[in-house]
Write a protein that holds these residues in place. Structure first.
Motif, PDB file in Angstrom:
ATOM      1  N   ARG A  63       0.917  -1.231  -0.027  1.00 33.81           N
ATOM      2  CA  ARG A  63       0.136   0.082  -0.085  1.00 33.81           C
ATOM      3  C   ARG A  63       0.835   1.110  -0.131  1.00 33.81           C
ATOM      4  O   ARG A  63       0.564   2.301  -0.634  1.00 33.81           O
ATOM      5  N   MET A  64       1.945   1.237   0.601  1.00 31.91           N
ATOM      6  CA  MET A  64       2.829   2.362   0.829  1.00 31.91           C
ATOM      7  C   MET A  64       3.538   2.818  -0.680  1.00 31.91           C
ATOM      8  O   MET A  64       3.493   3.807  -1.122  1.00 31.91           O
ATOM      9  N   TYR A  65       3.869   1.624  -1.434  1.00 31.59           N
ATOM     10  CA  TYR A  65       4.612   1.804  -2.876  1.00 31.59           C
ATOM     11  C   TYR A  65       3.415   2.481  -3.602  1.00 31.59           C
ATOM     12  O   TYR A  65       3.577   3.358  -4.188  1.00 31.59           O
ATOM     13  N   ALA A  66       2.243   2.007  -3.544  1.00 34.71           N
ATOM     14  CA  ALA A  66       1.083   2.176  -4.339  1.00 34.71           C
ATOM     15  C   ALA A  66       0.653   3.788  -4.180  1.00 34.71           C
ATOM     16  O   ALA A  66       0.519   4.580  -4.933  1.00 34.71           O
ATOM     17  N   ALA A  67       1.006   4.309  -2.979  1.00 38.41           N
ATOM     18  CA  ALA A  67       0.717   5.651  -2.476  1.00 38.41           C
ATOM     19  C   ALA A  67       1.779   6.534  -2.838  1.00 38.41           C
ATOM     20  O   ALA A  67       1.813   7.741  -2.664  1.00 38.41           O
ATOM     21  N   GLY A  68       3.001   6.014  -3.335  1.00 34.97           N
ATOM     22  CA  GLY A  68       4.356   6.999  -3.643  1.00 34.97           C
ATOM     23  C   GLY A  68       5.298   6.844  -2.798  1.00 34.97           C
ATOM     24  O   GLY A  68       6.422   7.454  -3.106  1.00 34.97           O
ATOM     25  N   VAL A  69       5.394   6.214  -1.581  1.00 33.52           N
ATOM     26  CA  VAL A  69       6.601   5.886  -0.917  1.00 33.52           C
ATOM     27  C   VAL A  69       7.447   5.092  -1.561  1.00 33.52           C
ATOM     28  O   VAL A  69       7.389   3.960  -1.852  1.00 33.52           O
ATOM     29  N   ARG A  70       8.845   5.738  -1.719  1.00 33.38           N
ATOM     30  CA  ARG A  70       9.905   4.992  -2.231  1.00 33.38           C
ATOM     31  C   ARG A  70      11.112   4.836  -1.606  1.00 33.38           C
ATOM     32  O   ARG A  70      12.042   4.282  -1.859  1.00 33.38           O
ATOM     33  N   ALA A  71      11.157   5.487  -0.193  1.00 32.55           N
ATOM     34  CA  ALA A  71      12.127   5.281   0.741  1.00 32.55           C
ATOM     35  C   ALA A  71      11.815   5.712   1.966  1.00 32.55           C
ATOM     36  O   ALA A  71      10.872   6.616   2.295  1.00 32.55           O
ATOM     37  N   VAL A  72      12.336   4.974   3.203  1.00 30.96           N
ATOM     38  CA  VAL A  72      11.861   5.142   4.381  1.00 30.96           C
ATOM     39  C   VAL A  72      13.196   4.968   5.156  1.00 30.96           C
ATOM     40  O   VAL A  72      14.270   4.682   4.984  1.00 30.96           O
ATOM     41  N   VAL A  73      13.111   5.788   6.360  1.00 35.37           N
ATOM     42  CA  VAL A  73      14.187   5.523   7.485  1.00 35.37           C
ATOM     43  C   VAL A  73      13.396   4.721   8.659  1.00 35.37           C
ATOM     44  O   VAL A  73      12.284   5.344   9.077  1.00 35.37           O
ATOM     45  N   GLU A  74      13.731   3.586   9.258  1.00 37.67           N
ATOM     46  CA  GLU A  74      13.443   3.227  10.471  1.00 37.67           C
ATOM     47  C   GLU A  74      14.298   3.282  11.581  1.00 37.67           C
ATOM     48  O   GLU A  74      15.420   2.771  11.735  1.00 37.67           O
ATOM     49  N   PRO A  75      13.947   4.127  12.497  1.00 29.04           N
ATOM     50  CA  PRO A  75      14.527   4.122  13.750  1.00 29.04           C
ATOM     51  C   PRO A  75      14.582   2.986  14.752  1.00 29.04           C
ATOM     52  O   PRO A  75      13.639   2.525  14.749  1.00 29.04           O
ATOM     53  N   ALA A  76      15.949   2.808  15.249  1.00 33.90           N
ATOM     54  CA  ALA A  76      16.002   1.742  16.423  1.00 33.90           C
ATOM     55  C   ALA A  76      15.067   2.292  17.341  1.00 33.90           C
ATOM     56  O   ALA A  76      15.236   3.474  17.761  1.00 33.90           O
ATOM     57  N   PHE A  77      14.289   1.529  18.145  1.00 32.68           N
ATOM     58  CA  PHE A  77      13.486   1.904  19.177  1.00 32.68           C
ATOM     59  C   PHE A  77      12.927   0.791  20.211  1.00 32.68           C
ATOM     60  O   PHE A  77      13.672  -0.439  19.988  1.00 32.68           O
ATOM     61  N   TRP A  78      12.301   1.042  21.017  1.00 35.40           N
ATOM     62  CA  TRP A  78      11.690   0.316  22.114  1.00 35.40           C
ATOM     63  C   TRP A  78      10.767  -0.850  21.521  1.00 35.40           C
ATOM     64  O   TRP A  78       9.635  -0.428  20.525  1.00 35.40           O
ATOM     65  N   LEU A  79      10.957  -2.135  21.571  1.00 34.04           N
ATOM     66  CA  LEU A  79      10.259  -3.188  21.045  1.00 34.04           C
ATOM     67  C   LEU A  79       8.786  -3.442  22.020  1.00 34.04           C
ATOM     68  O   LEU A  79       8.194  -4.420  21.355  1.00 34.04           O
ATOM     69  N   GLY A  80       8.703  -2.815  22.853  1.00 35.83           N
ATOM     70  CA  GLY A  80       7.355  -2.812  23.565  1.00 35.83           C
ATOM     71  C   GLY A  80       7.995  -4.065  24.805  1.00 35.83           C
ATOM     72  O   GLY A  80       7.868  -3.720  25.936  1.00 35.83           O
ATOM     73  N   GLN A  81       8.392  -5.276  24.190  1.00 36.25           N
ATOM     74  CA  GLN A  81       8.903  -6.035  25.655  1.00 36.25           C
ATOM     75  C   GLN A  81      10.305  -5.850  25.776  1.00 36.25           C
ATOM     76  O   GLN A  81      11.000  -5.727  24.923  1.00 36.25           O
ATOM     77  N   PRO A  82      10.522  -5.515  27.223  1.00 34.63           N
ATOM     78  CA  PRO A  82      11.931  -4.902  27.693  1.00 34.63           C
ATOM     79  C   PRO A  82      13.113  -6.050  27.216  1.00 34.63           C
ATOM     80  O   PRO A  82      12.728  -7.312  27.470  1.00 34.63           O
ATOM     81  N   ARG A  83      13.976  -5.448  26.663  1.00 30.30           N
ATOM     82  CA  ARG A  83      15.141  -6.533  26.441  1.00 30.30           C
ATOM     83  C   ARG A  83      16.079  -6.594  27.963  1.00 30.30           C
ATOM     84  O   ARG A  83      15.970  -5.614  28.428  1.00 30.30           O
ATOM     85  N   THR A  84      16.752  -7.700  27.765  1.00 31.63           N
ATOM     86  CA  THR A  84      17.647  -7.948  28.934  1.00 31.63           C
ATOM     87  C   THR A  84      19.175  -8.083  28.787  1.00 31.63           C
ATOM     88  O   THR A  84      20.066  -8.162  29.551  1.00 31.63           O
ATOM     89  N   GLY A  85      19.682  -7.750  27.466  1.00 31.31           N
ATOM     90  CA  GLY A  85      21.052  -7.822  27.391  1.00 31.31           C
ATOM     91  C   GLY A  85      21.355  -7.545  25.854  1.00 31.31           C
ATOM     92  O   GLY A  85      20.596  -7.218  25.160  1.00 31.31           O
ATOM     93  N   VAL A  86      22.570  -7.218  25.754  1.00 29.74           N
ATOM     94  CA  VAL A  86      23.173  -6.738  24.432  1.00 29.74           C
ATOM     95  C   VAL A  86      23.136  -7.364  23.285  1.00 29.74           C
ATOM     96  O   VAL A  86      22.614  -6.786  22.245  1.00 29.74           O
ATOM     97  N   SER A  87      22.962  -8.526  23.446  1.00 31.09           N
ATOM     98  CA  SER A  87      22.811  -9.340  22.112  1.00 31.09           C
ATOM     99  C   SER A  87      21.459  -9.101  21.533  1.00 31.09           C
ATOM    100  O   SER A  87      21.108  -9.450  20.167  1.00 31.09           O
ATOM    101  N   SER A  88      20.592  -8.758  22.247  1.00 33.08           N
ATOM    102  CA  SER A  88      19.096  -8.715  21.828  1.00 33.08           C
ATOM    103  C   SER A  88      18.887  -7.266  20.911  1.00 33.08           C
ATOM    104  O   SER A  88      18.404  -7.306  19.920  1.00 33.08           O
ATOM    105  N   PHE A  89      19.869  -6.511  21.487  1.00 31.83           N
ATOM    106  CA  PHE A  89      20.093  -5.220  20.676  1.00 31.83           C
ATOM    107  C   PHE A  89      20.704  -5.266  19.227  1.00 31.83           C
ATOM    108  O   PHE A  89      20.500  -4.976  18.067  1.00 31.83           O
ATOM    109  N   THR A  90      21.819  -6.042  19.480  1.00 34.15           N
ATOM    110  CA  THR A  90      22.692  -6.305  18.124  1.00 34.15           C
ATOM    111  C   THR A  90      21.827  -6.892  17.142  1.00 34.15           C
ATOM    112  O   THR A  90      22.109  -7.134  15.902  1.00 34.15           O
TER     113      THR A  90
END
Ligand SMILES: [Zn+2]
Length: 291
Positions: free
Chosen positions: A20-47
């Protein structure tokens, strides 16, 4: 209408959204790293998450004709957990990777001392890496949070023209513009901003250094609200040139400062045709992926 959505969490979205985004004209995005809802408990979950943003999600977006980029950081909410703060040692090496166009989202959630420290440290990482910065403003006490955010940015010595302060509204836009930073607005179905209010702000403040995003994520949100805002701008008398500035040229100018934007059309994508599933070949070489 060509659209660059400068803040959208595609990991939380379906392939229907990409279509739907492509059909509406979206050709590029930026996805920021953020909080996933479920808290992470260690570095490897981030990497693993960072690798997924730079590898798998970029690949998935290209299958639908959309160029995908990311911002990398420890988000403000998880800055309060000492187990998560250990990821700060890993962030600088991610800032050098292909597809990383800024440090973000950084800033405040509850304005704790831990958040102060992590915010300042990541602003310095951005300076060292020569990257722009995406700053999230808190949902609670937004006015004070934004004021304090701008103080920290000023103290860091970073050029405010390389800072995008996001999730603004009528009460916070003026101080961000006065500080010389870029003003970001997240258009949501029923909170934050809506297309109508956004058009009123563009009327009042003009289109310079103004950026509109959907901030679509795992909550109630809609990745097509960038396109809806463009349509409302046209209906209100803005020109196509104005719409193109807000929805394409402004985010391209801001994130282009990284030197890492890829904006050429993805070869072989045909609008309206459902792409065949392709095989993911790993996390590093993804340009020109089969579609
Ligand atoms: Zn976000």
């Amino acid at each position: 209408m060509r659209i660059f959505d400068p803040h959208v969490h595609m990991t939380s979205r379906t392939t229907d959204d990409y279509e739907r985004m492509y059909a509406a004209g979206v050709r590029a995005v930026v996805e920021p790293a953020f909080w996933l809802g479920q808290p992470r408990t260690g570095v490897s979950s981030f990497t693993d998450y960072f690798d997924s943003l730079l590898g798998w999600e970029r690949f998935r977006a290209e299958q639908f004709g959309i160029r995908h980029h990311a911002t990398i950081a420890l988000n403000p909410k998880e800055a309060n957990d000492p187990r998560c703060r250990e990821v700060l040692a890993e962030v600088p090496r991610y800032l050098l990777k292909d597809g990383v166009v800024a440090v973000g989202e950084i800033g405040y959630d509850s304005m704790t001392p831990a958040e102060d420290e992590v915010f300042a440290a990541q602003l310095q990482m951005a300076r060292e890496a020569g990257l722009p910065v995406l700053v999230h403003t808190p949902h609670r006490d937004k006015l004070n949070g934004t004021r304090r955010t701008l103080d920290v940015v000023r103290e860091s010595g970073i050029d405010p023209a390389r800072v995008l302060v996001d999730h603004l509204n009528e009460t916070t836009v003026a101080m961000v513009r006065d500080a010389g930073a870029w003003a970001g607005f997240s258009i949501y179905p029923d909170t934050k901003m809506d297309p109508h209010r956004m058009v009123a702000l563009l009327d009042e403040y003009g289109t310079e250094r103004m950026i509109v995003n959907s901030a679509a994520d795992w909550g109630r949100s809609d990745p097509l609200l960038t396109a809806r805002t463009g349509a409302e701008m046209l209906a209100a008398g803005f020109t196509e040139h104005d719409v193109d500035r807000v929805l394409w040229r402004n985010p391209v100018t801001f994130y282009g400062a990284s030197g890492h934007l890829v904006l050429e059309p993805v070869p072989g994508v045909v609008a309206g045709e459902v792409p065949a599933p392709a095989e993911f070949e790993g996390s590093s070489v993804l340009r020109g992926a089969r579609v």
